[in-house]
Design a protein around this motif. Structure first.
Motif, PDB file in Angstrom:
ATOM      1  N   ARG A 121       0.847  -1.188   0.000  1.00  0.00           N
ATOM      2  CA  ARG A 121       0.000   0.000   0.000  1.00  0.00           C
ATOM      3  C   ARG A 121       0.883   1.238   0.000  1.00  0.00           C
ATOM      4  O   ARG A 121       1.954   1.251   0.602  1.00  0.00           O
ATOM      5  CB  ARG A 121      -0.890   0.015   1.243  1.00  0.00           C
ATOM      6  CG  ARG A 121      -1.836  -1.156   1.325  1.00  0.00           C
ATOM      7  CD  ARG A 121      -2.650  -1.171   2.612  1.00  0.00           C
ATOM      8  NE  ARG A 121      -1.869  -1.047   3.833  1.00  0.00           N
ATOM      9  CZ  ARG A 121      -1.246  -2.055   4.449  1.00  0.00           C
ATOM     10  NH1 ARG A 121      -1.292  -3.267   3.934  1.00  0.00           N
ATOM     11  NH2 ARG A 121      -0.571  -1.848   5.567  1.00  0.00           N
ATOM     12  N   LEU A 122       0.410   2.276  -0.648  1.00  0.00           N
ATOM     13  CA  LEU A 122       1.081   3.566  -0.699  1.00  0.00           C
ATOM     14  C   LEU A 122       0.155   4.608  -0.120  1.00  0.00           C
ATOM     15  O   LEU A 122      -1.047   4.607  -0.412  1.00  0.00           O
ATOM     16  CB  LEU A 122       1.424   3.935  -2.151  1.00  0.00           C
ATOM     17  CG  LEU A 122       1.914   5.370  -2.411  1.00  0.00           C
ATOM     18  CD1 LEU A 122       3.283   5.600  -1.782  1.00  0.00           C
ATOM     19  CD2 LEU A 122       1.952   5.642  -3.904  1.00  0.00           C
ATOM     20  N   SER A 123       0.680   5.496   0.703  1.00  0.00           N
ATOM     21  CA  SER A 123      -0.097   6.656   1.152  1.00  0.00           C
ATOM     22  C   SER A 123       0.787   7.878   1.014  1.00  0.00           C
ATOM     23  O   SER A 123       2.021   7.783   1.082  1.00  0.00           O
ATOM     24  CB  SER A 123      -0.593   6.491   2.589  1.00  0.00           C
ATOM     25  OG  SER A 123       0.487   6.436   3.486  1.00  0.00           O
ATOM     26  N   ILE A 124       0.154   9.018   0.788  1.00  0.00           N
ATOM     27  CA  ILE A 124       0.874  10.271   0.587  1.00  0.00           C
ATOM     28  C   ILE A 124       0.231  11.364   1.423  1.00  0.00           C
ATOM     29  O   ILE A 124      -0.994  11.513   1.435  1.00  0.00           O
ATOM     30  CB  ILE A 124       0.871  10.694  -0.897  1.00  0.00           C
ATOM     31  CG1 ILE A 124       1.624   9.672  -1.751  1.00  0.00           C
ATOM     32  CG2 ILE A 124       1.469  12.093  -1.061  1.00  0.00           C
ATOM     33  CD1 ILE A 124       1.595   9.966  -3.239  1.00  0.00           C
ATOM     34  N   ARG A 125       1.081  12.116   2.122  1.00  0.00           N
ATOM     35  CA  ARG A 125       0.654  13.354   2.782  1.00  0.00           C
ATOM     36  C   ARG A 125       1.448  14.460   2.108  1.00  0.00           C
ATOM     37  O   ARG A 125       2.673  14.435   2.074  1.00  0.00           O
ATOM     38  CB  ARG A 125       0.957  13.327   4.271  1.00  0.00           C
ATOM     39  CG  ARG A 125       0.489  14.599   4.976  1.00  0.00           C
ATOM     40  CD  ARG A 125       0.743  14.562   6.463  1.00  0.00           C
ATOM     41  NE  ARG A 125       2.146  14.333   6.799  1.00  0.00           N
ATOM     42  CZ  ARG A 125       3.091  15.269   6.802  1.00  0.00           C
ATOM     43  NH1 ARG A 125       2.813  16.506   6.451  1.00  0.00           N
ATOM     44  NH2 ARG A 125       4.326  14.965   7.142  1.00  0.00           N
ATOM     45  N   SER A 126       0.747  15.418   1.531  1.00  0.00           N
ATOM     46  CA  SER A 126       1.389  16.483   0.775  1.00  0.00           C
ATOM     47  C   SER A 126       0.906  17.835   1.269  1.00  0.00           C
ATOM     48  O   SER A 126      -0.293  18.059   1.405  1.00  0.00           O
ATOM     49  CB  SER A 126       1.068  16.332  -0.717  1.00  0.00           C
ATOM     50  OG  SER A 126       1.618  17.390  -1.462  1.00  0.00           O
ATOM     51  N   THR A 127       1.870  18.726   1.571  1.00  0.00           N
ATOM     52  CA  THR A 127       1.562  20.086   1.993  1.00  0.00           C
ATOM     53  C   THR A 127       2.477  21.037   1.227  1.00  0.00           C
ATOM     54  O   THR A 127       3.410  20.601   0.550  1.00  0.00           O
ATOM     55  CB  THR A 127       1.790  20.283   3.504  1.00  0.00           C
ATOM     56  OG1 THR A 127       3.200  20.234   3.766  1.00  0.00           O
ATOM     57  CG2 THR A 127       1.071  19.233   4.329  1.00  0.00           C
ATOM     58  N   ALA A 128       2.238  22.315   1.366  1.00  0.00           N
ATOM     59  CA  ALA A 128       3.117  23.299   0.735  1.00  0.00           C
ATOM     60  C   ALA A 128       4.510  23.273   1.347  1.00  0.00           C
ATOM     61  O   ALA A 128       5.458  23.770   0.752  1.00  0.00           O
ATOM     62  CB  ALA A 128       2.515  24.697   0.868  1.00  0.00           C
ATOM     63  N   GLY A 129       4.655  22.659   2.533  1.00  0.00           N
ATOM     64  CA  GLY A 129       5.944  22.582   3.209  1.00  0.00           C
ATOM     65  C   GLY A 129       6.627  21.244   3.117  1.00  0.00           C
ATOM     66  O   GLY A 129       7.618  21.000   3.789  1.00  0.00           O
ATOM     67  N   GLY A 130       6.109  20.336   2.291  1.00  0.00           N
ATOM     68  CA  GLY A 130       6.776  19.045   2.128  1.00  0.00           C
ATOM     69  C   GLY A 130       5.803  17.897   1.939  1.00  0.00           C
ATOM     70  O   GLY A 130       4.586  18.078   1.980  1.00  0.00           O
ATOM     71  N   SER A 131       6.372  16.724   1.746  1.00  0.00           N
ATOM     72  CA  SER A 131       5.575  15.528   1.489  1.00  0.00           C
ATOM     73  C   SER A 131       6.118  14.345   2.270  1.00  0.00           C
ATOM     74  O   SER A 131       7.307  14.288   2.580  1.00  0.00           O
ATOM     75  CB  SER A 131       5.612  15.159   0.003  1.00  0.00           C
ATOM     76  OG  SER A 131       5.112  16.193  -0.786  1.00  0.00           O
ATOM     77  N   THR A 132       5.223  13.405   2.548  1.00  0.00           N
ATOM     78  CA  THR A 132       5.616  12.125   3.127  1.00  0.00           C
ATOM     79  C   THR A 132       4.956  11.024   2.313  1.00  0.00           C
ATOM     80  O   THR A 132       3.745  11.034   2.125  1.00  0.00           O
ATOM     81  CB  THR A 132       5.178  12.010   4.599  1.00  0.00           C
ATOM     82  OG1 THR A 132       5.809  13.051   5.353  1.00  0.00           O
ATOM     83  CG2 THR A 132       5.558  10.665   5.175  1.00  0.00           C
ATOM     84  N   LEU A 133       5.777  10.109   1.813  1.00  0.00           N
ATOM     85  CA  LEU A 133       5.287   8.921   1.135  1.00  0.00           C
ATOM     86  C   LEU A 133       5.527   7.743   2.064  1.00  0.00           C
ATOM     87  O   LEU A 133       6.640   7.580   2.578  1.00  0.00           O
ATOM     88  CB  LEU A 133       6.039   8.659  -0.172  1.00  0.00           C
ATOM     89  CG  LEU A 133       5.639   9.484  -1.381  1.00  0.00           C
ATOM     90  CD1 LEU A 133       6.192  10.875  -1.281  1.00  0.00           C
ATOM     91  CD2 LEU A 133       6.110   8.806  -2.636  1.00  0.00           C
ATOM     92  N   ALA A 134       4.514   6.953   2.318  1.00  0.00           N
ATOM     93  CA  ALA A 134       4.647   5.767   3.156  1.00  0.00           C
ATOM     94  C   ALA A 134       4.280   4.551   2.322  1.00  0.00           C
ATOM     95  O   ALA A 134       3.204   4.496   1.720  1.00  0.00           O
ATOM     96  CB  ALA A 134       3.748   5.865   4.379  1.00  0.00           C
ATOM     97  N   ILE A 135       5.191   3.610   2.274  1.00  0.00           N
ATOM     98  CA  ILE A 135       4.994   2.371   1.519  1.00  0.00           C
ATOM     99  C   ILE A 135       5.033   1.224   2.515  1.00  0.00           C
ATOM    100  O   ILE A 135       5.973   1.119   3.303  1.00  0.00           O
ATOM    101  CB  ILE A 135       6.084   2.182   0.456  1.00  0.00           C
ATOM    102  CG1 ILE A 135       6.055   3.333  -0.542  1.00  0.00           C
ATOM    103  CG2 ILE A 135       5.939   0.831  -0.230  1.00  0.00           C
ATOM    104  CD1 ILE A 135       7.249   3.379  -1.472  1.00  0.00           C
ATOM    105  N   THR A 136       4.018   0.377   2.480  1.00  0.00           N
ATOM    106  CA  THR A 136       3.964  -0.809   3.319  1.00  0.00           C
ATOM    107  C   THR A 136       3.944  -2.018   2.403  1.00  0.00           C
ATOM    108  O   THR A 136       3.102  -2.115   1.502  1.00  0.00           O
ATOM    109  CB  THR A 136       2.699  -0.801   4.205  1.00  0.00           C
ATOM    110  OG1 THR A 136       2.687   0.411   4.959  1.00  0.00           O
ATOM    111  CG2 THR A 136       2.670  -1.978   5.137  1.00  0.00           C
ATOM    112  N   LEU A 137       4.904  -2.925   2.597  1.00  0.00           N
ATOM    113  CA  LEU A 137       5.014  -4.125   1.780  1.00  0.00           C
ATOM    114  C   LEU A 137       4.998  -5.350   2.688  1.00  0.00           C
ATOM    115  O   LEU A 137       5.733  -5.396   3.677  1.00  0.00           O
ATOM    116  CB  LEU A 137       6.315  -4.126   0.976  1.00  0.00           C
ATOM    117  CG  LEU A 137       6.450  -3.026  -0.059  1.00  0.00           C
ATOM    118  CD1 LEU A 137       7.892  -2.954  -0.545  1.00  0.00           C
ATOM    119  CD2 LEU A 137       5.502  -3.289  -1.215  1.00  0.00           C
TER     120      LEU A 137
END
Length: 85
Positions: free
Chosen positions: A61-77
């Motif tokens: 699964r992939l999830s993304i948190r995106s803001t004007a100050g940066g991003s976080t991508l989380a990958i669970t395998l």
């Protein structure tokens, strides 16, 4: 590179069942802002499609948190344990 980040942090872990990869940066984020799980990314056609497809092919699964100050991508395998692993 695309988000013009000054710093990037990568965390890799194992929670006893799944491998977890988290990439966080301080760039300008994606063109969209907010938090989106794998299903929302697919339904709304957001994020890096090829990455989401590769993660899904691995049963993850992939999830993304995106803001004007940066991003976080989380990958669970899932870990592949057992005779076929």
């Amino acid at each position: 590179r695309h988000g013009q980040a000054g710093t990037v942090a990568v965390r890799v872990g194992y929670d006893g069942r799944d491998f977890v990869i988290q990439v966080t940066d301080d760039g300008h984020g994606f063109r969209f802002h907010g938090e989106f799980d794998n299903e929302a990314l697919r339904e709304k056609r957001l994020g890096p499609v090829s990455l989401r497809q590769r993660v899904e092919l691995g049963g993850g699964r992939l999830s993304i948190r995106s803001t004007a100050g940066g991003s976080t991508l989380a990958i669970t395998l899932p870990s592949r344990r057992g005779p076929d692993a």
